[in-house]
Design a protein around this motif. Structure first.
Motif, PDB file in Angstrom:
ATOM      1  N   PHE A  10      -8.331  -5.182   6.639  1.00  0.00           N
ATOM      2  CA  PHE A  10      -9.558  -5.939   6.378  1.00  0.00           C
ATOM      3  C   PHE A  10     -10.670  -4.993   5.920  1.00  0.00           C
ATOM      4  O   PHE A  10     -11.410  -5.289   4.976  1.00  0.00           O
ATOM      5  N   GLU A  11     -10.762  -3.840   6.586  1.00  0.00           N
ATOM      6  CA  GLU A  11     -11.792  -2.866   6.202  1.00  0.00           C
ATOM      7  C   GLU A  11     -11.594  -2.389   4.755  1.00  0.00           C
ATOM      8  O   GLU A  11     -12.546  -2.325   3.973  1.00  0.00           O
ATOM      9  N   ALA A  12     -10.362  -2.065   4.417  1.00  0.00           N
ATOM     10  CA  ALA A  12     -10.082  -1.615   3.048  1.00  0.00           C
ATOM     11  C   ALA A  12     -10.480  -2.683   2.038  1.00  0.00           C
ATOM     12  O   ALA A  12     -11.051  -2.381   0.975  1.00  0.00           O
ATOM     13  N   SER A  13     -10.212  -3.942   2.364  1.00  0.00           N
ATOM     14  CA  SER A  13     -10.529  -5.032   1.443  1.00  0.00           C
ATOM     15  C   SER A  13     -12.028  -5.229   1.303  1.00  0.00           C
ATOM     16  O   SER A  13     -12.553  -5.417   0.202  1.00  0.00           O
ATOM     17  N   LEU A  14     -12.714  -5.184   2.435  1.00  0.00           N
ATOM     18  CA  LEU A  14     -14.177  -5.343   2.412  1.00  0.00           C
ATOM     19  C   LEU A  14     -14.799  -4.249   1.537  1.00  0.00           C
ATOM     20  O   LEU A  14     -15.683  -4.505   0.710  1.00  0.00           O
ATOM     21  N   ALA A  16      -3.559 -21.673  -5.279  1.00  0.00           N
ATOM     22  CA  ALA A  16      -3.965 -23.076  -5.385  1.00  0.00           C
ATOM     23  C   ALA A  16      -5.324 -23.303  -4.729  1.00  0.00           C
ATOM     24  O   ALA A  16      -6.123 -24.118  -5.189  1.00  0.00           O
ATOM     25  N   TRP A  17      -5.584 -22.562  -3.648  1.00  0.00           N
ATOM     26  CA  TRP A  17      -6.850 -22.751  -2.935  1.00  0.00           C
ATOM     27  C   TRP A  17      -7.969 -21.871  -3.497  1.00  0.00           C
ATOM     28  O   TRP A  17      -9.130 -22.030  -3.114  1.00  0.00           O
ATOM     29  N   GLY A  18      -7.605 -20.937  -4.360  1.00  0.00           N
ATOM     30  CA  GLY A  18      -8.630 -20.066  -4.942  1.00  0.00           C
ATOM     31  C   GLY A  18      -9.180 -19.039  -3.961  1.00  0.00           C
ATOM     32  O   GLY A  18     -10.382 -18.784  -3.918  1.00  0.00           O
ATOM     33  N   LEU A  19      -8.296 -18.425  -3.159  1.00  0.00           N
ATOM     34  CA  LEU A  19      -8.742 -17.378  -2.239  1.00  0.00           C
ATOM     35  C   LEU A  19      -8.821 -16.053  -3.003  1.00  0.00           C
ATOM     36  O   LEU A  19      -7.970 -15.747  -3.834  1.00  0.00           O
ATOM     37  N   ASP A  20      -9.849 -15.274  -2.709  1.00  0.00           N
ATOM     38  CA  ASP A  20     -10.027 -14.019  -3.455  1.00  0.00           C
ATOM     39  C   ASP A  20      -9.333 -12.842  -2.790  1.00  0.00           C
ATOM     40  O   ASP A  20      -8.809 -11.963  -3.463  1.00  0.00           O
ATOM     41  N   VAL A  21      -9.391 -12.804  -1.477  1.00  0.00           N
ATOM     42  CA  VAL A  21      -8.765 -11.705  -0.741  1.00  0.00           C
ATOM     43  C   VAL A  21      -8.050 -12.300   0.464  1.00  0.00           C
ATOM     44  O   VAL A  21      -8.612 -13.137   1.175  1.00  0.00           O
ATOM     45  N   VAL A  22      -6.804 -11.872   0.664  1.00  0.00           N
ATOM     46  CA  VAL A  22      -6.034 -12.323   1.821  1.00  0.00           C
ATOM     47  C   VAL A  22      -5.453 -11.086   2.495  1.00  0.00           C
ATOM     48  O   VAL A  22      -4.796 -10.269   1.853  1.00  0.00           O
ATOM     49  N   VAL A  23      -5.733 -10.965   3.794  1.00  0.00           N
ATOM     50  CA  VAL A  23      -5.284  -9.786   4.544  1.00  0.00           C
ATOM     51  C   VAL A  23      -4.335 -10.221   5.642  1.00  0.00           C
ATOM     52  O   VAL A  23      -4.567 -11.233   6.310  1.00  0.00           O
ATOM     53  N   SER A  24      -3.262  -9.448   5.832  1.00  0.00           N
ATOM     54  CA  SER A  24      -2.373  -9.736   6.949  1.00  0.00           C
ATOM     55  C   SER A  24      -1.811  -8.446   7.524  1.00  0.00           C
ATOM     56  O   SER A  24      -2.192  -7.353   7.101  1.00  0.00           O
TER      57      SER A  24
END
Lengths: 384, 384
Positions: A67-71, A181-189
Motif C-alpha cells: 500500500f505504501e509503495a502504491s501511495l 469494470a469498476w474503474g479502480l485505479d490501484v489495487v493492493v493485496s
C-alpha cells in the motif's frame, strides 16, 4: 500433542503443494529459471486479479509495504487524499498518508458498517478536489465488504480526477473484485490471505490511468518516493522478469503453485465457494447466540459478536486450547468480537469443525446450547 | 536432468533443515508460539552479530529495505552523509541517500580496491560535519572486505558525532565483525547470505548511541520517516515479540533453524571456515590463470578476473550448462569478473567441485590447463 488449525483471516493455512514448493532448493533470482517463473507468476496474478495482460507488481514485504509503495507512486507530495475508513485497516491508510505529509480528509463510518455512497459523493463535492481516495474493500478488522463498485462510481462522477486506491488485501480471490469494470485505479493485496501463501509478498496493480498520473508526477518531480518501495523502478525491472532488490524467491515459488490451484478452480468459483463457506460460518454462529457484526459481510472473515455476559477473549482462549486459532477483535472491537475465517486452504469440514468448537466453547462458558446446534446450521447453510 | 548447484554470493544454498522449516504449517503471527519463536530468533540474531542482549530488528523485505529503514531512523531530513563507495552496493547507498534528499558527499575508490583510512580522515575533516557515514563491509560486487574497524576508528576521531552505518549484508557470519568493539552505530544484513535462509528478511542493529540519536531526532520531528520501514515502531513491537505488519513467518521459522546451526558451530569457527573455503577458491582460480580482483578479499565471494581473451560471460555460461550458478560481474566489471561463492550451505567439496568446473570451462575456452590444476590448488590451500 494438539492438532493445530489456523482459521484466522490471514495468515491462513496453506495447501501442502505450496508448502512443498517453499522447501525447494533456493533458485538465484537472476537465473533464467527464476526469470521464467517470475514472469509466469506475474501473468497468473493478473489473471486472478481479472486484469489479464496487465502488469501486477510484486513487492517483498507485507501488504502494508504494497500500500505504501502504491501511495508513493500515485499521489504527489503534499497531495490531498480522501480517506474512507470504518475499521483498523482503513485507519491505517489514513495514518500512512498523514505520515507522508499528505493532506488527509477522513470520512469514517462506524465499525461494522459500510460507507454510504451518497455521503462519499457529498464529501467529494464539499471538500474536493482530491488527488486520491483510499478505501478498503474487505475491511479485515470488521468483516465488512465495502461496496467498492458503488464508491468507484460516485468517485468517477464527483471527483473524476481523483485516483481510487483500494486495499484488496483480504478480498482478492475471496470477494467479487473487477478492477477494470469498476474503474479502480490501484489495487493492493498480499500473499497470506486468499492466495494461500505464507506472508512476505505484496501485490500492486495500477491501471493505465494510474501509471499515466504517476509518469506525469514523476516528470514534474512531484512524487515523494522511496528507494525500496519504488513501483516505477519495479515496473521497469519486473517487465524483464527481474526485481530491483533480491525478491523472496521461495515465496514466489509457493505463489506459483497457489495461483495455479486458484486458476484451475476458476476465480468466479473461488468467490462463490468462499462466500458459501463464510455464510455457513456466520449461520453456525447465529445458531448459538452470536450476532453478525458486519452489515455487508466479506467472504474473508465471519465477524461475530458474543452475547451479553460472554467475553470474546474467553471464547478465543477456549478455541486455542483445542488448537484452533481464529482472529480476535482489534481495538474497540476486542471485548466482543470473534473473527474466524475459512479464507485459506479450507473446506466445508473446516466450517463444521469451527461450528463444533464454537458450540463447545459457548457451552463451557455457561450458554445453553443444544448439541449440534451450530453444526446443523452450518450444514443446512451449505446445502442451500 | 542436470544437478543444480547455487554457488553465488547470495541467494545461497540453504541447509535441508532450513528448507524443512519453511515447509512447516503457517503459524499465526499473533499466536504465543510465534511470539516465543520470534523472541528466540531475535536473541540468537544478536548473538550471531556479537551484540548479545541487544536488540536486532527484523524487517520483512530485502537487505535494501533494511538499509533504507536504518537510514530513515538515524539521519535527519536534509542531513549530511559521507558515502564511501568502491562498488555497486556502496553506490546504491549513496543513491538512496540522495533519493531522500540528503546532502551526500561521495568518497569513492576504484572497484576492487578498498578505502584508505587516511583519505577518509581527510575527507571528514575537510567536508564535515556529517550526520552519518555509510559504508559497505563486504562489498559483494567486488569481493572486497573493507576495513570497517579502521574506518570506524578514524571516524570516531575525525567526526565523533557522525553515525557509522555499515552494510554487512554479505559479511555477517562470514567475516570478522565486532559492532561493539569497533564502535559501529548501525549494522544491516539480510537472510539470504551467510545466514543461509532464503531472501525476504533484513536485519538492523542500532547501537545505544544510534538509538539515542534517533530518539532525539524523532522528538524534534527531524526524521524523514516511512510508515512501513519504521524501525522506531518496530523496536516497540518487536520487544514484545510482535511486528507492526505481518512478518514473513515461514522465513522466520527457517531463520531459527539456521541460527541454531551457526551458533552450534560458533561464530568464530564459521568465520574461519568460510575464510579458508574462499581462500581455496581463490587459489584454485589462480592456478588456472584467473587473477584475484579484490585487494582485500571478503570470505563471502571469490572475485576472480579472466585472462586476456577470455570473456567472463562465456565462463559463466559454461558453468551454467553443468548446473553451477555463480555470480557475474556487475556494471563495469561485467566483461571480466567471476564471482563464485561458498557463502551458503557449502563445504570443501563444493570448492573442489567449483575448481573442477572452472578447469573444464577454461579448457573448453582454449586455455591450456593441466588436469587437476585447479582442484590440486584448492586441496593444497585447504590443507594449509
Amino acid at each position: 500433542m494438539i492438532k493445530q488449525r489456523l482459521l484466522a483471516p490471514g495468515p491462513v493455512e496453506v495447501p501442502p503443494a505450496v508448502l512443498e514448493a517453499l522447501a525447494r532448493p533456493v533458485v538465484h533470482h537472476r537465473s533464467p529459471a527464476f526469470v521464467e517463473l517470475f514472469l509466469a507468476v506475474r501473468r497468473r496474478l493478473a489473471e486472478v486479479m481479472l486484469v489479464p495482460g496487465e502488469e501486477v507488481l510484486v513487492v517483498t514485504g507485507s501488504g502494508t509495504a504494497g500500500f505504501e509503495a502504491s501511495l508513493l507512486a500515485a499521489v504527489p507530495a503534499g497531495g490531498r487524499v480522501l480517506s474512507l475508513h470504518a475499521g483498523k485497516f482503513g485507519e491505517r491508510w489514513a495514518a500512512m498518508a498523514r505520515r507522508f505529509g499528505l493532506r488527509v480528509v477522513e470520512l469514517s463510518a462506524p465499525w461494522g458498517s459500510t460507507f454510504d455512497p451518497d455521503r462519499v459523493r457529498d464529501e467529494l463535492r464539499r471538500s474536493g478536489p482530491f488527488d486520491a481516495i483510499t478505501t478498503t474493500h474487505s475491511e479485515t478488522s470488521t468483516g465488512v465488504l465495502h461496496d467498492v463498485e458503488a464508491i468507484a462510481s460516485v468517485a468517477r462522477e464527483a471527483a473524476p480526477d481523483a485516483l481510487l486506491l483500494v486495499d484488496a488485501v483480504t478480498s482478492l480471490a475471496a470477494a467479487e473484485l473487477r478492477p477494470r469494470a469498476w474503474g479502480l485505479d490501484v489495487v493492493v493485496s498480499g500473499s497470506q490471505k486468499g492466495l494461500m501463501v505464507p506472508p512476505g509478498l505484496a501485490f500492486a496493480y495500477l491501471s493505465e490511468r494510474a501509471w499515466q498520473r504517476s509518469d506525469a508526477l514523476a516528470s514534474e518531480g512531484a512524487l515523494i518516493g522511496s528507494y525500496y518501495l519504488d513501483l516505477r523502478k519495479e515496473r521497469a525491472r519486473q517487465r524483464e522478469g527481474q526485481t530491483a532488490a533480491t525478491p523472496a524467491v521461495s515465496l514466489v515459488a509457493g505463489l506459483d503453485v497457489a495461483l495455479r490451484l486458484l486458476l484451475e478452480e476458476g476465480v468466479d468459483a473461488v468467490w462463490r465457494r468462499r462466500e458459501a463457506l463464510n455464510e455457513a460460518l456466520l449461520a453456525s454462529g447465529e445458531a448459538v447466540g452470536l450476532a453478525r457484526y458486519a452489515v455487508r459481510p466479506s467472504p474473508a472473515v465471519a465477524a461475530l459478536t458474543t452475547p451479553n455476559g460472554i467475553a470474546a477473549p474467553d471464547v478465543i482462549r477456549r478455541l486455542a486450547a483445542v488448537g484452533i486459532r481464529i482472529g480476535a477483535g482489534q481495538d474497540e472491537a476486542k471485548p466482543r468480537l470473534l473473527r474466524p475465517s475459512v479464507l485459506g486452504w479450507a473446506d466445508r469440514f473446516d466450517v463444521v469443525t469451527l461450528a463444533a468448537a464454537l458450540e463447545d466453547a459457548l457451552r463451557d462458558l455457561g450458554r445453553d446450547v443444544a448439541f449440534g446446534a451450530a453444526t446443523a446450521a452450518a450444514l443446512r447453510s451449505l446445502a442451500s
